[in-house]
Design an enzyme around this catalytic site. Sequence first.
Site, PDB file in Angstrom:
ATOM      1  N   ASP A 193      -1.696   5.531  -5.434  1.00  0.00           N
ATOM      2  CA  ASP A 193      -2.008   4.696  -4.278  1.00  0.00           C
ATOM      3  C   ASP A 193      -2.361   3.262  -4.661  1.00  0.00           C
ATOM      4  O   ASP A 193      -3.496   2.984  -5.075  1.00  0.00           O
ATOM      5  CB  ASP A 193      -3.161   5.327  -3.481  1.00  0.00           C
ATOM      6  CG  ASP A 193      -3.468   4.533  -2.237  1.00  0.00           C
ATOM      7  OD1 ASP A 193      -4.420   4.909  -1.527  1.00  0.00           O
ATOM      8  OD2 ASP A 193      -2.759   3.538  -1.962  1.00  0.00           O
ATOM      9  N   ASP A 195       0.817  -1.211   0.000  1.00  0.00           N
ATOM     10  CA  ASP A 195       0.000   0.000   0.000  1.00  0.00           C
ATOM     11  C   ASP A 195       0.852   1.263   0.000  1.00  0.00           C
ATOM     12  O   ASP A 195       1.355   1.691   1.049  1.00  0.00           O
ATOM     13  CB  ASP A 195      -0.910  -0.021   1.245  1.00  0.00           C
ATOM     14  CG  ASP A 195      -1.755   1.228   1.344  1.00  0.00           C
ATOM     15  OD1 ASP A 195      -2.167   1.588   2.465  1.00  0.00           O
ATOM     16  OD2 ASP A 195      -2.006   1.851   0.298  1.00  0.00           O
TER      17      ASP A 195
HETATM   18  C1  LIG Z   1      -3.096   5.886   7.923  1.00  0.00           C
HETATM   19  C2  LIG Z   1      -2.579   7.007   7.039  1.00  0.00           C
HETATM   20  C3  LIG Z   1      -1.120   7.314   7.304  1.00  0.00           C
HETATM   21  C4  LIG Z   1      -2.718   6.607   5.592  1.00  0.00           C
HETATM   22  C5  LIG Z   1      -4.177   6.295   5.212  1.00  0.00           C
HETATM   23  N1  LIG Z   1      -4.172   5.771   3.881  1.00  0.00           N
HETATM   24  C6  LIG Z   1      -5.327   5.336   3.310  1.00  0.00           C
HETATM   25  O1  LIG Z   1      -6.373   5.245   3.933  1.00  0.00           O
HETATM   26  C7  LIG Z   1      -5.247   4.925   1.877  1.00  0.00           C
HETATM   27  C8  LIG Z   1      -4.794   3.483   1.805  1.00  0.00           C
HETATM   28  O2  LIG Z   1      -4.300   3.244   0.504  1.00  0.00           O
HETATM   29  C9  LIG Z   1      -5.929   2.503   2.108  1.00  0.00           C
HETATM   30  C10 LIG Z   1      -5.375   1.095   2.148  1.00  0.00           C
HETATM   31  C11 LIG Z   1      -6.482   0.037   2.198  1.00  0.00           C
HETATM   32  C12 LIG Z   1      -7.137   0.000   3.591  1.00  0.00           C
HETATM   33  C13 LIG Z   1      -8.195  -1.109   3.694  1.00  0.00           C
HETATM   34  C14 LIG Z   1      -7.598  -2.458   3.358  1.00  0.00           C
HETATM   35  C15 LIG Z   1      -6.935  -2.485   1.999  1.00  0.00           C
HETATM   36  C16 LIG Z   1      -5.889  -1.353   1.877  1.00  0.00           C
HETATM   37  N2  LIG Z   1      -6.931   2.630   1.050  1.00  0.00           N
HETATM   38  C17 LIG Z   1      -8.189   2.936   1.362  1.00  0.00           C
HETATM   39  O3  LIG Z   1      -8.583   3.146   2.506  1.00  0.00           O
HETATM   40  C18 LIG Z   1      -9.183   2.969   0.222  1.00  0.00           C
HETATM   41  C19 LIG Z   1     -10.044   1.722   0.341  1.00  0.00           C
HETATM   42  C20 LIG Z   1      -9.759   0.789  -0.785  1.00  0.00           C
HETATM   43  O4  LIG Z   1      -9.999   1.415  -2.017  1.00  0.00           O
HETATM   44  C21 LIG Z   1     -10.629  -0.483  -0.665  1.00  0.00           C
HETATM   45  C22 LIG Z   1      -9.653  -1.614  -0.425  1.00  0.00           C
HETATM   46  C23 LIG Z   1     -10.378  -2.858  -0.158  1.00  0.00           C
HETATM   47  C24 LIG Z   1     -10.720  -3.718  -1.210  1.00  0.00           C
HETATM   48  C25 LIG Z   1     -11.388  -4.914  -0.960  1.00  0.00           C
HETATM   49  C26 LIG Z   1     -11.698  -5.258   0.365  1.00  0.00           C
HETATM   50  C27 LIG Z   1     -11.356  -4.382   1.427  1.00  0.00           C
HETATM   51  C28 LIG Z   1     -10.694  -3.197   1.153  1.00  0.00           C
HETATM   52  N3  LIG Z   1     -11.365  -0.727  -1.900  1.00  0.00           N
HETATM   53  C29 LIG Z   1     -12.666  -0.556  -2.019  1.00  0.00           C
HETATM   54  O5  LIG Z   1     -13.350  -0.116  -1.122  1.00  0.00           O
HETATM   55  O6  LIG Z   1     -13.090  -0.939  -3.288  1.00  0.00           O
HETATM   56  C30 LIG Z   1     -14.469  -0.868  -3.682  1.00  0.00           C
HETATM   57  C31 LIG Z   1     -14.958   0.574  -3.576  1.00  0.00           C
HETATM   58  C32 LIG Z   1     -14.513  -1.327  -5.147  1.00  0.00           C
HETATM   59  C33 LIG Z   1     -15.287  -1.804  -2.788  1.00  0.00           C
HETATM   60  C34 LIG Z   1      -4.988   7.595   5.237  1.00  0.00           C
HETATM   61  O7  LIG Z   1      -4.993   8.292   4.212  1.00  0.00           O
HETATM   62  O8  LIG Z   1      -5.594   7.857   6.282  1.00  0.00           O
END
Ligand SMILES: CC(C)C[C@H](NC(=O)C[C@H](O)[C@H](CC1CCCCC1)NC(=O)CC[C@H](O)[C@H](Cc1ccccc1)NC(=O)OC(C)(C)C)C(=O)O
Length: 329
Positions: free
Chosen positions: A219, A35
């Site tokens: 990302d 990630d």
């Molecule tokens: C903690 C911070 C330092 C960084 C933090 N970074 C992020 O939140 C972005 C980061 O890339 C996070 C990393 C993801 C967290 C959840 C598990 C998978 C990785 N991205 C995210 O939080 C974005 C969420 C993803 O896009 C999900 C991933 C997913 C897919 C299938 C099943 C579960 C989860 N996709 C998803 O929801 O896909 C759909 C809409 C088609 C259902 C923030 O910005 O707060």
Amino acid sequence: QTGSANTNPSDSADDEYITSVSIGTPAQVLPLDFDTGSSDLWVFSSETPKSSASGHVTYSPSKSSTAKKLSGSTWSIKYGDKSSSSGDVYTDVVTIGGFSVKTQAVESATKVSTQFVQDTLISGLVGLGFDIGNQVSPRPQKTWFSNAASSLAEPLFTADLRHQETGSYNFGFIDTSLAKGTIGYTPADGSEGYWGFTATGYSVGGAKLNRNSITGIADTGTTLLLLPDNIVDAYYNNVESAEYDDSQEGVVFDCSEDLPSFSFGVGGQTITISGDLLNLTPIEEGSSTCFGGLQSSSDIGTNIFGDVALKAALVVFDLGNERLGWAQK
Ligand SMILES: CC(C)C[C@H](NC(=O)C[C@H](O)[C@H](CC1CCCCC1)NC(=O)CC[C@H](O)[C@H](Cc1ccccc1)NC(=O)OC(C)(C)C)C(=O)O
């Protein structure tokens, strides 16, 4: 030295990409989600409640002769999709694609939110963002790549994510044969922990790029391409059956529609995402209504070039030169 690891889409919608990582001595192999949008390496472990860990591969520090507790350290993280996890910290050897970091902070989960409990395909994340985003306290820890960079042939890694086929994360070298086009480089802004950059313009359906710049992040941990409403509207105005579906919380359309491509300029190159990459998946098994890979970023506040965009390119995350490279695949 270099490393090279295969990565595979988690499901038919390319929701996530899964890469095998070896932790400890003897090696414990876990399926993890790389990630570039976060900066913590955390795993389901022997410390994760049994009910939460069921169905997941877990890391047991007690079974690793090289594991050491980082006493007094804890971590807690909340992601953009509202999922979360927290726990304590060990150091251990972590090997990715044949390259080992001897003393890597491995964050062990003592709590995980339901999204992670349910997603039994992954046992945690490998954050490949900038160290400033690490959530360990009282002393933040370095990412695996940050620890590896000084020993790699070049302080960079590449992501080659593919639609429904095996791709790769390469560390310390660029395999230009993975791309058709020339690599265009642009400065990366790591100040928030992300790989931030600015695209110089965009177009729909192969038209000439306009000069409306888009600032966002590259990302690998986000499934979708998330852009401002005006761009999303300009795109879906070309899709006759497109409409916003409240229950899906996104734009949907007839699966039979031929979608236009979407292009953006970066580093002097043009990256074109084909229409079929922009049709993510039927909204449910067998449905003739499909969910768009391009959706609005308006309720997030950041534009995110997630997997839908990354699949069209070979992307170079160049820490040494603080820049991002994009080449058409
Ligand atoms: C903690 C911070 C330092 C960084 C933090 N970074 C992020 O939140 C972005 C980061 O890339 C996070 C990393 C993801 C967290 C959840 C598990 C998978 C990785 N991205 C995210 O939080 C974005 C969420 C993803 O896009 C999900 C991933 C997913 C897919 C299938 C099943 C579960 C989860 N996709 C998803 O929801 O896909 C759909 C809409 C088609 C259902 C923030 O910005 O707060």
